[in-house]
Write a protein that holds these residues in place. Structure first.
Motif, PDB file in Angstrom:
ATOM      1  N   ALA A 100     -15.231  12.034 -18.686  1.00 48.04           N
ATOM      2  CA  ALA A 100     -16.270  12.735 -19.442  1.00 48.04           C
ATOM      3  C   ALA A 100     -15.644  13.776 -20.372  1.00 48.04           C
ATOM      4  N   PRO A 101     -15.945  13.719 -21.651  1.00 52.89           N
ATOM      5  CA  PRO A 101     -15.380  14.699 -22.587  1.00 52.89           C
ATOM      6  C   PRO A 101     -16.025  16.065 -22.394  1.00 52.89           C
ATOM      7  N   PRO A 102     -15.310  17.140 -22.707  1.00 54.38           N
ATOM      8  CA  PRO A 102     -15.888  18.482 -22.550  1.00 54.38           C
ATOM      9  C   PRO A 102     -17.055  18.727 -23.493  1.00 54.38           C
ATOM     10  N   LYS A 103     -17.081  17.982 -24.605  1.00 54.99           N
ATOM     11  CA  LYS A 103     -18.177  18.122 -25.552  1.00 54.99           C
ATOM     12  C   LYS A 103     -18.551  16.748 -26.064  1.00 54.99           C
ATOM     13  N   ALA A 104     -19.834  16.442 -26.023  1.00 60.86           N
ATOM     14  CA  ALA A 104     -20.304  15.109 -26.427  1.00 60.86           C
ATOM     15  C   ALA A 104     -21.366  15.223 -27.519  1.00 60.86           C
ATOM     16  N   ASP A 144     -20.060   9.142 -25.051  1.00 67.99           N
ATOM     17  CA  ASP A 144     -21.096  10.086 -24.634  1.00 67.99           C
ATOM     18  C   ASP A 144     -20.584  11.003 -23.527  1.00 67.99           C
ATOM     19  N   GLY A 145     -21.463  11.841 -23.016  1.00 67.41           N
ATOM     20  CA  GLY A 145     -21.078  12.835 -22.031  1.00 67.41           C
ATOM     21  C   GLY A 145     -20.668  12.275 -20.693  1.00 67.41           C
ATOM     22  N   HIS A 146     -20.934  10.986 -20.455  1.00 66.71           N
ATOM     23  CA  HIS A 146     -20.538  10.331 -19.211  1.00 66.71           C
ATOM     24  C   HIS A 146     -19.263   9.508 -19.378  1.00 66.71           C
TER      25      HIS A 146
END
Length: 225
Positions: A92-96, A60-62
């Motif tokens: 944290a990925p740049p896009k989730a 996820d984004g976290h």
């Protein structure tokens, strides 16, 4: 005795044993903040289960793992690997949500022979230029190159494998910009980076700062002969 090596995330399009594809394609690799090895179960030990487990993770984004899909591997090792993978954490990925693939390789080994020193850890260091360009400095020798510690906790658990880094060597022989290019283990990674920052080399005069690739091979000689 369990020997476990972990291959860090890579871009992939996963396919499971039944040939069904799932969305594991990513445009960038995810950097691991925390990796957890699988814990060998009594069933896996009894059946002498060995091999490589491939898992597809949803992040996820976290940077938290929200889903784990087994792709392939011995049946006795799938669940314990899945349980471990759920505890992994990433930057944290740049896009989730993001998807990535990891591998956990397991093997069983007989205990080392009795006697002092048989099961001590050993580290082999290899340093080569990342790319050679005219004007780059050359390493002529080492002034100070202490070996990274092989933490007792890692040695007892037989954590082994190769850690890949890159470093910049400066005209005064000091080291800067230490980067992990392929992680091995959170415990081993941290101590290695801290130690390598203290390295100093004898270098050719007049050269410009140059990046070198460093490989640290963590071994237990009685198991790796």
């Amino acid at each position: 005795m369990l020997i476990l090596s972990i291959a860090c995330p890579r871009s992939a399009l996963c396919q499971n044993d039944q040939g069904h594809r799932n969305d594991c394609a990513v445009s960038e690799n995810l950097k691991v903040k925390k990796s957890v090895p699988g814990t060998y179960t009594e069933e896996a030990t009894t059946k002498n289960a060995e091999g490589t487990v491939v898992l597809c993770l949803t992040v996820d984004g976290h940077g938290k793992v929200t889903d784990v899909t087994p792709i392939s591997g011995p049946q006795e090792l799938l669940q314990l690997s899945t349980n471990a993978a759920r505890q992994w954490e990433f930057e944290a990925p740049p896009k989730a949500p993001a998807h990535t693939q990891i591998e956990m390789t397991y093997s069983l080994s007989k205990p080392c022979p009795e006697g002092k020193g048989w099961d001590q850890g050993d580290i082999v260091t290899t340093i080569v230029p990342s790319e050679e360009h005219e004007g780059d400095l050359k390493i002529l020798g080492k002034l100070a190159q202490p070996r990274p510690p092989y933490p007792e906790a890692a040695r007892v658990e037989r954590r082994r494998g190769q850690l890949y880094l890159s470093i910049v060597v400066n005209p005064d022989g000091s080291v800067s910009d230490v980067r992990i290019t392929k992680s091995l283990d959170e415990l081993l990674d941290k101590s290695a980076v801290e130690t390598i920052r203290t390295w100093r080399f004898k270098v050719s005069a007049g050269g410009r700062p140059t990046r070198f690739s460093v490989t640290l091979s963590y071994r237990i000689p009685c198991l790796d002969r």
